[in-house]
Design a protein around this motif. Structure first.
Motif, PDB file in Angstrom:
ATOM      1  N   GLY A 166     121.535 -23.372  39.737  1.00  0.00           N
ATOM      2  CA  GLY A 166     121.699 -23.938  38.397  1.00  0.00           C
ATOM      3  C   GLY A 166     122.540 -23.067  37.482  1.00  0.00           C
ATOM      4  O   GLY A 166     123.457 -23.550  36.808  1.00  0.00           O
ATOM      5  N   LEU A 167     122.249 -21.775  37.432  1.00  0.00           N
ATOM      6  CA  LEU A 167     123.009 -20.887  36.562  1.00  0.00           C
ATOM      7  C   LEU A 167     124.445 -20.725  37.037  1.00  0.00           C
ATOM      8  O   LEU A 167     125.364 -20.606  36.220  1.00  0.00           O
ATOM      9  CB  LEU A 167     122.320 -19.525  36.469  1.00  0.00           C
ATOM     10  N   THR A 168     124.655 -20.712  38.350  1.00  0.00           N
ATOM     11  CA  THR A 168     126.021 -20.639  38.860  1.00  0.00           C
ATOM     12  C   THR A 168     126.826 -21.843  38.392  1.00  0.00           C
ATOM     13  O   THR A 168     127.955 -21.705  37.897  1.00  0.00           O
ATOM     14  CB  THR A 168     126.019 -20.569  40.397  1.00  0.00           C
ATOM     15  N   ALA A 169     126.266 -23.029  38.540  1.00  0.00           N
ATOM     16  CA  ALA A 169     126.961 -24.251  38.121  1.00  0.00           C
ATOM     17  C   ALA A 169     127.169 -24.283  36.606  1.00  0.00           C
ATOM     18  O   ALA A 169     128.260 -24.601  36.120  1.00  0.00           O
ATOM     19  CB  ALA A 169     126.175 -25.477  38.576  1.00  0.00           C
ATOM     20  N   TRP A 170     126.142 -23.956  35.857  1.00  0.00           N
ATOM     21  CA  TRP A 170     126.196 -23.999  34.394  1.00  0.00           C
ATOM     22  C   TRP A 170     127.280 -23.067  33.856  1.00  0.00           C
ATOM     23  O   TRP A 170     128.115 -23.459  33.042  1.00  0.00           O
ATOM     24  CB  TRP A 170     124.837 -23.616  33.833  1.00  0.00           C
ATOM     25  N   GLN A 171     127.259 -21.823  34.313  1.00  0.00           N
ATOM     26  CA  GLN A 171     128.214 -20.847  33.812  1.00  0.00           C
ATOM     27  C   GLN A 171     129.637 -21.157  34.245  1.00  0.00           C
ATOM     28  O   GLN A 171     130.592 -20.924  33.504  1.00  0.00           O
ATOM     29  CB  GLN A 171     127.783 -19.447  34.256  1.00  0.00           C
ATOM     30  N   GLY A 172     129.787 -21.696  35.465  1.00  0.00           N
ATOM     31  CA  GLY A 172     131.122 -22.060  35.925  1.00  0.00           C
ATOM     32  C   GLY A 172     131.735 -23.172  35.097  1.00  0.00           C
ATOM     33  O   GLY A 172     132.901 -23.104  34.693  1.00  0.00           O
ATOM     34  N   ILE A 198     135.204 -31.521  41.023  1.00  0.00           N
ATOM     35  CA  ILE A 198     134.280 -30.573  41.634  1.00  0.00           C
ATOM     36  C   ILE A 198     134.428 -30.659  43.146  1.00  0.00           C
ATOM     37  O   ILE A 198     134.134 -31.691  43.744  1.00  0.00           O
ATOM     38  CB  ILE A 198     132.824 -30.876  41.224  1.00  0.00           C
ATOM     39  N   HIS A 199     134.888 -29.577  43.750  1.00  0.00           N
ATOM     40  CA  HIS A 199     134.996 -29.538  45.202  1.00  0.00           C
ATOM     41  C   HIS A 199     133.681 -29.024  45.790  1.00  0.00           C
ATOM     42  O   HIS A 199     133.212 -27.945  45.441  1.00  0.00           O
ATOM     43  CB  HIS A 199     136.137 -28.619  45.631  1.00  0.00           C
ATOM     44  N   GLY A 200     133.107 -29.826  46.697  1.00  0.00           N
ATOM     45  CA  GLY A 200     131.821 -29.455  47.280  1.00  0.00           C
ATOM     46  C   GLY A 200     130.660 -29.931  46.438  1.00  0.00           C
ATOM     47  O   GLY A 200     129.697 -29.193  46.212  1.00  0.00           O
ATOM     48  N   GLY A 201     130.725 -31.168  46.002  1.00  0.00           N
ATOM     49  CA  GLY A 201     129.741 -31.692  45.064  1.00  0.00           C
ATOM     50  C   GLY A 201     128.378 -32.003  45.635  1.00  0.00           C
ATOM     51  O   GLY A 201     127.469 -32.389  44.891  1.00  0.00           O
ATOM     52  N   ALA A 202     128.187 -31.838  46.937  1.00  0.00           N
ATOM     53  CA  ALA A 202     126.880 -32.128  47.533  1.00  0.00           C
ATOM     54  C   ALA A 202     126.103 -30.869  47.865  1.00  0.00           C
ATOM     55  O   ALA A 202     124.962 -30.951  48.308  1.00  0.00           O
ATOM     56  CB  ALA A 202     127.048 -32.970  48.802  1.00  0.00           C
ATOM     57  N   GLY A 203     126.694 -29.697  47.657  1.00  0.00           N
ATOM     58  CA  GLY A 203     126.020 -28.449  47.993  1.00  0.00           C
ATOM     59  C   GLY A 203     125.008 -28.030  46.950  1.00  0.00           C
ATOM     60  O   GLY A 203     124.775 -28.729  45.955  1.00  0.00           O
ATOM     61  N   GLY A 204     124.401 -26.848  47.177  1.00  0.00           N
ATOM     62  CA  GLY A 204     123.378 -26.370  46.255  1.00  0.00           C
ATOM     63  C   GLY A 204     123.897 -26.229  44.842  1.00  0.00           C
ATOM     64  O   GLY A 204     123.291 -26.710  43.875  1.00  0.00           O
ATOM     65  N   VAL A 205     125.037 -25.563  44.675  1.00  0.00           N
ATOM     66  CA  VAL A 205     125.657 -25.421  43.356  1.00  0.00           C
ATOM     67  C   VAL A 205     126.348 -26.719  42.955  1.00  0.00           C
ATOM     68  O   VAL A 205     126.232 -27.166  41.812  1.00  0.00           O
ATOM     69  CB  VAL A 205     126.662 -24.251  43.365  1.00  0.00           C
ATOM     70  N   GLY A 206     127.046 -27.333  43.894  1.00  0.00           N
ATOM     71  CA  GLY A 206     127.835 -28.518  43.587  1.00  0.00           C
ATOM     72  C   GLY A 206     127.019 -29.679  43.046  1.00  0.00           C
ATOM     73  O   GLY A 206     127.429 -30.342  42.089  1.00  0.00           O
ATOM     74  N   HIS A 207     125.861 -29.943  43.639  1.00  0.00           N
ATOM     75  CA  HIS A 207     125.091 -31.110  43.182  1.00  0.00           C
ATOM     76  C   HIS A 207     124.502 -30.884  41.798  1.00  0.00           C
ATOM     77  O   HIS A 207     124.298 -31.828  41.041  1.00  0.00           O
ATOM     78  CB  HIS A 207     124.019 -31.502  44.207  1.00  0.00           C
ATOM     79  N   MET A 208     124.262 -29.610  41.442  1.00  0.00           N
ATOM     80  CA  MET A 208     123.841 -29.315  40.077  1.00  0.00           C
ATOM     81  C   MET A 208     125.017 -29.465  39.120  1.00  0.00           C
ATOM     82  O   MET A 208     124.873 -30.009  38.017  1.00  0.00           O
ATOM     83  CB  MET A 208     123.282 -27.893  40.005  1.00  0.00           C
ATOM     84  N   ALA A 209     126.198 -29.018  39.540  1.00  0.00           N
ATOM     85  CA  ALA A 209     127.382 -29.121  38.696  1.00  0.00           C
ATOM     86  C   ALA A 209     127.720 -30.577  38.377  1.00  0.00           C
ATOM     87  O   ALA A 209     128.081 -30.908  37.245  1.00  0.00           O
ATOM     88  CB  ALA A 209     128.568 -28.435  39.378  1.00  0.00           C
ATOM     89  N   VAL A 210     127.617 -31.449  39.376  1.00  0.00           N
ATOM     90  CA  VAL A 210     127.880 -32.873  39.149  1.00  0.00           C
ATOM     91  C   VAL A 210     126.968 -33.403  38.040  1.00  0.00           C
ATOM     92  O   VAL A 210     127.424 -34.089  37.110  1.00  0.00           O
ATOM     93  CB  VAL A 210     127.669 -33.678  40.450  1.00  0.00           C
ATOM     94  N   GLN A 211     125.709 -33.063  38.108  1.00  0.00           N
ATOM     95  CA  GLN A 211     124.741 -33.586  37.136  1.00  0.00           C
ATOM     96  C   GLN A 211     124.915 -32.956  35.756  1.00  0.00           C
ATOM     97  O   GLN A 211     124.789 -33.634  34.732  1.00  0.00           O
ATOM     98  CB  GLN A 211     123.328 -33.356  37.653  1.00  0.00           C
ATOM     99  N   PHE A 212     125.206 -31.654  35.706  1.00  0.00           N
ATOM    100  CA  PHE A 212     125.421 -30.993  34.414  1.00  0.00           C
ATOM    101  C   PHE A 212     126.645 -31.580  33.711  1.00  0.00           C
ATOM    102  O   PHE A 212     126.613 -31.847  32.501  1.00  0.00           O
ATOM    103  CB  PHE A 212     125.638 -29.491  34.604  1.00  0.00           C
ATOM    104  N   ALA A 213     127.726 -31.755  34.460  1.00  0.00           N
ATOM    105  CA  ALA A 213     128.951 -32.279  33.869  1.00  0.00           C
ATOM    106  C   ALA A 213     128.739 -33.702  33.347  1.00  0.00           C
ATOM    107  O   ALA A 213     129.213 -34.063  32.262  1.00  0.00           O
ATOM    108  CB  ALA A 213     130.083 -32.253  34.892  1.00  0.00           C
ATOM    109  N   LYS A 214     128.024 -34.496  34.120  1.00  0.00           N
ATOM    110  CA  LYS A 214     127.745 -35.869  33.695  1.00  0.00           C
ATOM    111  C   LYS A 214     126.871 -35.881  32.446  1.00  0.00           C
ATOM    112  O   LYS A 214     127.105 -36.650  31.512  1.00  0.00           O
ATOM    113  CB  LYS A 214     127.065 -36.628  34.842  1.00  0.00           C
TER     114      LYS A 214
END
Length: 302
Positions: free
Chosen positions: A142-148, A163-179
């Motif tokens: 979560g923090l990796t995605a948020w800060q990135g 977002i490249h790799g949107g289904a991974g541990g960081v990626g799936h959080m990044a998709v949701q945070f951005a949305k």
């Protein structure tokens, strides 16, 4: 082991500092504090600064996500062996005995050793919507995605992010945070993950095994690259002038960024309890759903 007779809690650190140190004992081992040392099985340990907590770590699982911090429950210190974690002392009114917490620990402290120290500023209460397994998985990813996305990428509502790799541990959080932030979310995933990532709310999901993303995407404000290599190389022309490429991998070539009129950076996630509380609020509100693919015992972890 019983608490030593001379045990007494130290005065708390100033509230403004909020530098309450947590001493974590794993493997159901009791930690004793006496004089200027921390003792376990008669062996002294370095004494942390400021006020401290006596804790025992509950090792529910390790994670393929390489999560560094497991969910921990704080319990009141007492001579008898506590069932989970016991507090020695704390100057932090929020982390009272009985509070379930999670967080990302500073790398200099470590966390998979038998003992580890963390500041209260690195921790957050676990929201009721999370069980212990998910709570342990959230901080690093979560923090990796948020800060990135937000600290390094400056993503704002109305912008477009790839977002490249949107289904991974960081990626799936990044998709949701951005949305949740109000951005248009484009992501690349493998065939098996297309439906999963669509379910997270991505606006455009590209199956990289069947489609070339650089034929389908243009004018993005941010490329969040969790893949690197050829994927990164093909992403430069897709950025708007003044856009940003952010990666967790190798340092991106600055000459390439200048040639395209964009900014590029690499980063490593840092412990931030305040940001983790924002993430937890989204989880509690049902706007973000962390997904734990599997769990393994410590003995089986590699």
């Amino acid at each position: 082991a019983a608490l030593p007779p001379a045990f007494a809690a130290e005065p708390a650190a100033p509230d403004a500092e909020r530098r309450v140190n947590l001493l974590i004992a794993a493997h159901r081992t009791t930690v004793q504090r006496h004089s200027d040392s921390f003792l376990t099985s008669g062996k002294p340990r370095r004494r942390p600064v400021a006020s401290s907590m006596r804790l025992r770590r509950q090792d529910d699982a390790n994670f393929s996500n390489r999560t560094r911090w497991l969910a921990r429950r704080i319990e009141t210190a007492r001579p008898a062996e506590p069932p989970e974690l016991a507090v020695v002392s704390t100057g932090d009114a929020e982390l009272v005995p009985g509070t379930l917490v999670h967080g990302l620990m500073a790398t200099e402290h470590g966390s998979l050793a038998q003992y580890a120290i963390a500041n209260a500023s690195e921790l957050a209460r676990v929201p009721a919507a999370l069980d212990r397994i998910a709570a342990a998985a959230v901080p690093l990813a979560g923090l990796t995605a948020w800060q990135g996305l937000f600290d390094h990428g400056g993503l704002q509502a109305g912008q477009r992010v790839l977002i490249h790799g949107g289904a991974g541990g960081v990626g799936h959080m990044a998709v949701q945070f951005a949305k949740a932030r109000g951005a248009t979310v484009i992501t690349t995933v493998s065939t098996d993950d297309v439906d999963f990532v669509r379910g997270l709310g991505a606006d455009q999901v590209i199956d990289y095994k069947k489609q070339r993303f650089d034929d389908l995407v243009r004018d993005v404000d941010l490329v969040y690259d969790l893949i690197g290599g050829e994927t990164q190389e093909r992403s430069w022309p897709l950025l708007k002038k003044g856009g940003v490429l952010v990666t967790t991998l190798a340092e991106p070539p600055q000459g390439k960024a200048q040639a395209h009129g964009v900014r590029a950076t690499r980063y490593t996630a840092q412990p931030r309890g305040d940001q983790l509380r924002e993430i937890d609020a989204l989880i509690q509100a049902g706007k973000v759903r962390p997904h734990v693919a599997r769990k393994v015992s410590f003995g089986d972890a590699k």
